[in-house]
Motif scaffolding. Structure first.
Motif, PDB file in Angstrom:
ATOM      1  N   ALA A 175       0.753  32.833  -2.709  1.00  0.00           N
ATOM      2  CA  ALA A 175      -0.601  32.437  -2.286  1.00  0.00           C
ATOM      3  C   ALA A 175      -1.519  33.627  -2.063  1.00  0.00           C
ATOM      4  O   ALA A 175      -2.704  33.569  -2.379  1.00  0.00           O
ATOM      5  CB  ALA A 175      -0.520  31.595  -1.019  1.00  0.00           C
ATOM      6  N   CYS A 176      -0.992  34.716  -1.511  1.00  0.00           N
ATOM      7  CA  CYS A 176      -1.880  35.826  -1.180  1.00  0.00           C
ATOM      8  C   CYS A 176      -2.336  36.534  -2.456  1.00  0.00           C
ATOM      9  O   CYS A 176      -1.666  36.485  -3.478  1.00  0.00           O
ATOM     10  CB  CYS A 176      -1.191  36.808  -0.232  1.00  0.00           C
ATOM     11  N   SER A 177      -3.489  37.169  -2.358  1.00  0.00           N
ATOM     12  CA  SER A 177      -4.023  37.848  -3.551  1.00  0.00           C
ATOM     13  C   SER A 177      -4.653  39.172  -3.130  1.00  0.00           C
ATOM     14  O   SER A 177      -3.996  39.955  -2.459  1.00  0.00           O
ATOM     15  CB  SER A 177      -5.001  36.930  -4.279  1.00  0.00           C
ATOM     16  N   LEU A 178      -5.862  39.431  -3.498  1.00  0.00           N
ATOM     17  CA  LEU A 178      -6.675  40.610  -3.159  1.00  0.00           C
ATOM     18  C   LEU A 178      -6.454  41.807  -4.091  1.00  0.00           C
ATOM     19  O   LEU A 178      -5.327  42.252  -4.305  1.00  0.00           O
ATOM     20  CB  LEU A 178      -6.446  41.100  -1.718  1.00  0.00           C
ATOM     21  N   VAL A 179      -7.560  42.292  -4.599  1.00  0.00           N
ATOM     22  CA  VAL A 179      -7.542  43.565  -5.333  1.00  0.00           C
ATOM     23  C   VAL A 179      -7.973  44.637  -4.337  1.00  0.00           C
ATOM     24  O   VAL A 179      -9.080  44.598  -3.809  1.00  0.00           O
ATOM     25  CB  VAL A 179      -8.469  43.518  -6.557  1.00  0.00           C
ATOM     26  N   ILE A 180      -7.051  45.526  -4.015  1.00  0.00           N
ATOM     27  CA  ILE A 180      -7.253  46.523  -2.965  1.00  0.00           C
ATOM     28  C   ILE A 180      -7.416  47.896  -3.614  1.00  0.00           C
ATOM     29  O   ILE A 180      -6.497  48.352  -4.311  1.00  0.00           O
ATOM     30  CB  ILE A 180      -6.051  46.499  -1.993  1.00  0.00           C
ATOM     31  N   ASN A 181      -8.567  48.489  -3.428  1.00  0.00           N
ATOM     32  CA  ASN A 181      -8.885  49.767  -4.082  1.00  0.00           C
ATOM     33  C   ASN A 181      -8.592  49.733  -5.582  1.00  0.00           C
ATOM     34  O   ASN A 181      -8.034  50.666  -6.153  1.00  0.00           O
ATOM     35  CB  ASN A 181      -8.118  50.919  -3.430  1.00  0.00           C
ATOM     36  N   GLY A 182      -8.932  48.613  -6.194  1.00  0.00           N
ATOM     37  CA  GLY A 182      -8.781  48.489  -7.638  1.00  0.00           C
ATOM     38  C   GLY A 182      -7.399  48.063  -8.109  1.00  0.00           C
ATOM     39  O   GLY A 182      -7.188  47.864  -9.305  1.00  0.00           O
ATOM     40  N   ASP A 183      -6.445  47.944  -7.180  1.00  0.00           N
ATOM     41  CA  ASP A 183      -5.087  47.525  -7.561  1.00  0.00           C
ATOM     42  C   ASP A 183      -4.814  46.108  -7.055  1.00  0.00           C
ATOM     43  O   ASP A 183      -5.024  45.824  -5.870  1.00  0.00           O
ATOM     44  CB  ASP A 183      -4.036  48.458  -6.951  1.00  0.00           C
ATOM     45  N   ALA A 184      -4.324  45.242  -7.945  1.00  0.00           N
ATOM     46  CA  ALA A 184      -3.938  43.906  -7.520  1.00  0.00           C
ATOM     47  C   ALA A 184      -2.772  44.032  -6.542  1.00  0.00           C
ATOM     48  O   ALA A 184      -1.781  44.700  -6.841  1.00  0.00           O
ATOM     49  CB  ALA A 184      -3.543  43.063  -8.723  1.00  0.00           C
ATOM     50  N   HIS A 185      -2.880  43.437  -5.382  1.00  0.00           N
ATOM     51  CA  HIS A 185      -1.890  43.531  -4.297  1.00  0.00           C
ATOM     52  C   HIS A 185      -1.783  44.949  -3.720  1.00  0.00           C
ATOM     53  O   HIS A 185      -0.824  45.262  -3.007  1.00  0.00           O
ATOM     54  CB  HIS A 185      -0.483  43.109  -4.744  1.00  0.00           C
ATOM     55  N   GLY A 186      -2.717  45.808  -4.046  1.00  0.00           N
ATOM     56  CA  GLY A 186      -2.735  47.128  -3.403  1.00  0.00           C
ATOM     57  C   GLY A 186      -1.798  48.150  -4.000  1.00  0.00           C
ATOM     58  O   GLY A 186      -1.230  47.940  -5.065  1.00  0.00           O
ATOM     59  N   PRO A 187      -1.649  49.277  -3.287  1.00  0.00           N
ATOM     60  CA  PRO A 187      -0.981  50.445  -3.872  1.00  0.00           C
ATOM     61  C   PRO A 187       0.541  50.336  -4.019  1.00  0.00           C
ATOM     62  O   PRO A 187       1.129  51.102  -4.777  1.00  0.00           O
ATOM     63  CB  PRO A 187      -1.328  51.579  -2.903  1.00  0.00           C
ATOM     64  N   GLU A 188       1.188  49.433  -3.301  1.00  0.00           N
ATOM     65  CA  GLU A 188       2.654  49.331  -3.424  1.00  0.00           C
ATOM     66  C   GLU A 188       2.979  48.190  -4.369  1.00  0.00           C
ATOM     67  O   GLU A 188       2.193  47.267  -4.544  1.00  0.00           O
ATOM     68  CB  GLU A 188       3.299  49.030  -2.067  1.00  0.00           C
ATOM     69  N   CYS A 237       1.334  34.286  -8.626  1.00  0.00           N
ATOM     70  CA  CYS A 237       0.262  34.819  -7.782  1.00  0.00           C
ATOM     71  C   CYS A 237      -1.009  35.112  -8.581  1.00  0.00           C
ATOM     72  O   CYS A 237      -2.110  35.043  -8.051  1.00  0.00           O
ATOM     73  CB  CYS A 237       0.733  36.089  -7.080  1.00  0.00           C
ATOM     74  N   GLY A 238      -0.853  35.484  -9.841  1.00  0.00           N
ATOM     75  CA  GLY A 238      -2.027  35.776 -10.670  1.00  0.00           C
ATOM     76  C   GLY A 238      -2.436  37.237 -10.677  1.00  0.00           C
ATOM     77  O   GLY A 238      -3.476  37.580 -11.239  1.00  0.00           O
ATOM     78  N   ALA A 239      -1.625  38.101 -10.095  1.00  0.00           N
ATOM     79  CA  ALA A 239      -1.966  39.537 -10.097  1.00  0.00           C
ATOM     80  C   ALA A 239      -2.037  40.068 -11.522  1.00  0.00           C
ATOM     81  O   ALA A 239      -2.842  40.947 -11.830  1.00  0.00           O
ATOM     82  CB  ALA A 239      -0.930  40.322  -9.296  1.00  0.00           C
ATOM     83  N   CYS A 240      -1.196  39.517 -12.395  1.00  0.00           N
ATOM     84  CA  CYS A 240      -1.189  39.955 -13.796  1.00  0.00           C
ATOM     85  C   CYS A 240      -2.542  39.705 -14.442  1.00  0.00           C
ATOM     86  O   CYS A 240      -3.071  40.554 -15.162  1.00  0.00           O
ATOM     87  CB  CYS A 240      -0.071  39.243 -14.563  1.00  0.00           C
ATOM     88  N   VAL A 241      -3.132  38.539 -14.167  1.00  0.00           N
ATOM     89  CA  VAL A 241      -4.450  38.209 -14.724  1.00  0.00           C
ATOM     90  C   VAL A 241      -5.510  39.133 -14.127  1.00  0.00           C
ATOM     91  O   VAL A 241      -6.382  39.646 -14.827  1.00  0.00           O
ATOM     92  CB  VAL A 241      -4.805  36.737 -14.416  1.00  0.00           C
ATOM     93  N   ALA A 242      -5.401  39.348 -12.813  1.00  0.00           N
ATOM     94  CA  ALA A 242      -6.388  40.177 -12.118  1.00  0.00           C
ATOM     95  C   ALA A 242      -6.359  41.608 -12.639  1.00  0.00           C
ATOM     96  O   ALA A 242      -7.395  42.266 -12.735  1.00  0.00           O
ATOM     97  CB  ALA A 242      -6.127  40.156 -10.622  1.00  0.00           C
ATOM     98  N   ALA A 243      -5.186  42.096 -12.990  1.00  0.00           N
ATOM     99  CA  ALA A 243      -5.054  43.492 -13.416  1.00  0.00           C
ATOM    100  C   ALA A 243      -5.401  43.675 -14.887  1.00  0.00           C
ATOM    101  O   ALA A 243      -5.788  44.761 -15.299  1.00  0.00           O
ATOM    102  CB  ALA A 243      -3.619  43.973 -13.170  1.00  0.00           C
ATOM    103  N   CYS A 244      -5.268  42.614 -15.669  1.00  0.00           N
ATOM    104  CA  CYS A 244      -5.450  42.733 -17.118  1.00  0.00           C
ATOM    105  C   CYS A 244      -6.917  42.982 -17.471  1.00  0.00           C
ATOM    106  O   CYS A 244      -7.789  42.252 -17.011  1.00  0.00           O
ATOM    107  CB  CYS A 244      -4.976  41.455 -17.806  1.00  0.00           C
ATOM    108  N   PRO A 245      -7.203  44.005 -18.309  1.00  0.00           N
ATOM    109  CA  PRO A 245      -8.593  44.234 -18.702  1.00  0.00           C
ATOM    110  C   PRO A 245      -9.184  43.067 -19.497  1.00  0.00           C
ATOM    111  O   PRO A 245     -10.399  42.978 -19.635  1.00  0.00           O
ATOM    112  CB  PRO A 245      -8.525  45.500 -19.562  1.00  0.00           C
ATOM    113  N   ASN A 246      -8.329  42.189 -20.005  1.00  0.00           N
ATOM    114  CA  ASN A 246      -8.803  41.038 -20.772  1.00  0.00           C
ATOM    115  C   ASN A 246      -8.670  39.724 -20.004  1.00  0.00           C
ATOM    116  O   ASN A 246      -8.824  38.665 -20.589  1.00  0.00           O
ATOM    117  CB  ASN A 246      -8.021  40.896 -22.075  1.00  0.00           C
ATOM    118  N   GLY A 247      -8.319  39.780 -18.738  1.00  0.00           N
ATOM    119  CA  GLY A 247      -8.101  38.547 -17.989  1.00  0.00           C
ATOM    120  C   GLY A 247      -7.114  37.632 -18.692  1.00  0.00           C
ATOM    121  O   GLY A 247      -7.327  36.426 -18.793  1.00  0.00           O
TER     122      GLY A 247
END
Ligand code: HEM
Ligand code: SF4
Ligand code: FES
Lengths: 249, 223
Positions: free
Chosen positions: A65-78, A161-171
C-alpha cells in the motif's frame, strides 16, 4: 533530527498541485519514514491545517500500500518499502522531496495518493488460476520441481506497490505484469491458462495506458522485493510463445 | 497474428528487435567490405562490381543487390516507425516529471532515441552521397566507389558527419543488441554477462572498422 520536507500537495484529482515546504523537529533516527510523516500530520492537525494524504496499511513491508517517491527514488534510498525505510537513512538538517508515483495510468487522487486500480484490472485479466472449490488439496498432490518452485516464489514476492511504474522513464508496468506471469506460468497449476494469461495481461497493460519497456532497468533497481529485470525477458518469451501458438490454431 | 503483434507494445518491440538485428547483420558485412579499400582502388572497385553480379547466373545483374536493398528499406522503415510509435506512447505514459530530478534514469532510452534520429538522417545523407551521388562533393562517378569515398572524406563535413554517425552506431548497438536479446526472450541471468560482452565487442568492432576508412583517407594511407 530536524528536517525540511518539500511535499507534493494536491487537493483532488482535478486540482493543480505544487510542492509545499514544512519543517519537522524532534525526529528520531529509529522512526520509520511513515512515522515521520505522522509526526508532521499531527502538527498540521494541531495547527488546523489539512494533513498530508498518503497510502499505507500493514507498515511491515508486505501489503504494497505505501508508496512515495523520496528524493527522486521510489520508496526512497534503501531497497525496501517506504514503511520499512527508517530515518537513520537521512542526516540531521536534510531537505527531503516527497512526491507521488508519476504515471498516466496512476492518476493522483489527493496529495501523495494515486489510483493504482489499473494493477487490479491487469490481475483480473489473467493473474489467477482456475481451481475446483472444496476442501484444500493435499500439499503434495501436484509435485513441483524445486527450481520451478523457487522461481515461482521469487516472482510471487511482488506486492503490487507500483514502484516499478513510478521509477520507469516510460511509466511501464512490465515488471509488475511479468512478475505475475512468471509466477503462475511456471507452475503446473498455472498451465491451463498459460497462453491466455500472458496475452490478456499484456493487452490489459497496454489498454491502461502504461508505456513500453526500453530496458532502462530502473524498475528492477526500485523494486523493494528484488523482482529481477530478467523477469521481463521471461514474459517476452512467454508472450512470443503464446502468440506463435495462437497463430497455429 | 500480424495485427496482434503490431498492436501490442511487446509485439512492436519485437518488430524493432528483429529489424534492428537484420540491420546489424548487414552492418557487419558492410564494415568488412569497406575495409577492402585498404587493398587499393582495383580491389575495392572490383568488389563493388561483384556486389552487382552476386548470384549470377541464377540472378540477373543487380538482382541480389536489389533484394538486399528492399529487405533493408523494409527493416529501416519498420524499425523507425515502431520506434516512433513506442516512443510517443512512452512519453504519453509519463506526462508529469518529478520535481526532484535524477538524470541517470532515462540515459539509455534518450541515447537510443537521439542516436536513432542521427542514424536515420545519416542513412539518407549516406545514400545521397555515395549511392546516388546527389550531394556528393567531388565529381561522382558510378562504378568508381574508391575515388568517390576518397572525395567524401577529403571534406571536413564529410568526415564530421561520418564520425558522429559511427559513434552513434556504436552506442546504439551497445544497448540495442542486449535489448534485442531481452525483447526476443533469449536473455537470462546466466547469459547476461556474455550478452553484454558481445554487445560491447560488436559495438567497438563496428565503430572502429567503419572509422578506419575516413581515418585512412585523412592520414593519406588511402588516397
Ligand atoms: C532509422 C534509424 C533508427 C532509429 C530511428 C532507431 C531507433 C531506435 C530506438 C528508439 C530503439 C529503442 C531503444 C530502447 O528500447 O531503449 C532502437 C533499438 C534498436 N535498434 Fe535502432 N534505430 C535506428 C537505426 C538502427 C540501425 C541502423 C541499427 C542496426 C544496427 C539498429 C539496431 C537496433 C537494435 C538491435 C535495437 C534493439 C531492439 C530492442 O530494443 O529490442 N537501429 N532503435
Ligand atoms: S514488481 Fe516490485 S516494484 Fe513492481 S509492483 Fe511488484 S513489488 Fe512493487
Ligand atoms: S504499508 Fe504495507 S508494504 Fe508498506
Amino acid at each position: 533530527m530536524k528536517l525540511t520536507l518539500r511535499v507534493w500537495r494536491q487537493k483532488n484529482a482535478d486540482a493543480e498541485g505544487a510542492m509545499s515546504t514544512y519543517q519537522v523537529d524532534g525526529i528520531s533516527p529509529d522512526m520509520s519514514f511513515l512515522e515521520m510523516l505522522d509526526t508532521l500530520n499531527e502538527e498540521l492537525i494541531l495547527k488546523g491545517e489539512e494533513p498530508v494524504a498518503f497510502d499505507h496499511d500493514c507498515r511491515e513491508g508486505i501489503c504494497g500500500a505505501c508508496s512515495l517517491v523520496i528524493n527522486g527514488d521510489a520508496h526512497g534510498p534503501e531497497r525496501t518499502t517506504t514503511c520499512q525505510l527508517h530515518m537513520r537513512s537521512f542526516k540531521d538538517g536534510d531537505t527531503i522531496d516527497i512526491e507521488p508515483w508519476r504515471a498516466a495510468a496512476f492518476p493522483v487522487i489527493k496529495d501523495l495518493v494515486v489510483d493504482r486500480s489499473a494493477f487490479d484490472r491487469i490481475i483480473q485479466a489473467g493473474g489467477y488460476i482456475s481451481v475446483p472449490t472444496g476442501s484444500a488439496p493435499d500439499a503434495h498432490a501436484t509435485p513441483v520441481p524445486k527450481p520451478d518452485a523457487d522461481f515461482a516464489f521469487e516472482h510471487a514476492e511482488c506486492i503490487g506497490c507500483g514502484a516499478c511504474v513510478a521509477a520507469c522513464p516510460n511509466g511501464a508496468a512490465m515488471l509488475f505484469t511479468s512478475a505475475k506471469v512468471n509466477h503462475l506460468n511456471v507452475l503446473p497449476q498455472g498451465a491451463p491458462e498459460r497462453e491466455t494469461r500472458v496475452l490478456d495481461m499484456v493487452a490489459q497493460m497496454d489498454e491502461e495506458g502504461f508505456g513500453g519497456c526500453t530496458l532502462a532497468g530502473e524498475c528492477a533497481t526500485a523494486c523493494p522485493k528484488g523482482i529481477p529485470l530478467t523477469s521481463i525477458t521471461g514474459m517476452n518469451k512467454e508472450w512470443l510463445r503464446a502468440t506463435r501458438k495462437a497463430a497455429k490454431k | 497474428m500480424a495485427r496482434t503483434v503490431w498492436d501490442s507494445t511487446v509485439g512492436k518491440k519485437t518488430v524493432m528487435a528483429v529489424s534492428g538485428l537484420i540491420m546489424l547483420l548487414y552492418l557487419v558485412a558492410h564494415m568488412i567490405g569497406n575495409l577492402k579499400i585498404f587493398f587499393g582502388a582495383d580491389e575495392f572497385n572490383h568488389y563493388a562490381h561483384w556486389l552487382r553480379t552476386v548470384g549470377e547466373p541464377l540472378m540477373h545483374y543487380e538482382w541480389t543487390l536489389w533484394v538486399i536493398r528492399v529487405v533493408l528499406v523494409v527493416a529501416v522503415v519498420a524499425h523507425a516507425v515502431s520506434a516512433y510509435q513506442l516512443s510517443r506512447r512512452d512519453i504519453r505514459a509519463r506526462p508529469s516529471k518529478y520535481v526532484h530530478k535524477k538524470p541517470r534514469a532515462s540515459y539509455a532510452t534518450r541515447t537510443m532515441r537521439w542516436g536513432g534520429i542521427i542514424l536515420g538522417l545519416f542513412i539518407v545523407w549516406h545514400i545521397l552521397d555515395l549511392t546516388t551521388g546527389t550531394v556528393h562533393s567531388g565529381g561522382f562517378e558510378a562504378g568508381k566507389p574508391y575515388q568517390n569515398v576518397v572525395d567524401t572524406f577529403s571534406t571536413w563535413y564529410g568526415n564530421a558527419i561520418y564520425i558522429v554517425a559511427m559513434l552513434a552506431v556504436g552506442l546504439h548497438i551497445r544497448h540495442g543488441f542486449w535489448s534485442a536479446a531481452q525483447t526476443l526472450g533469449v536473455g537470462s541471468r546466466t547469459r547476461d554477462r556474455a550478452l553484454k560482452a558481445v554487445a560491447n565487442v560488436l559495438a567497438l568492432l563496428l565503430t572502429a572498422g567503419f572509422l578506419a576508412v575516413p581515418v585512412g583517407v585523412m592520414t593519406g594511407v588511402v588516397s
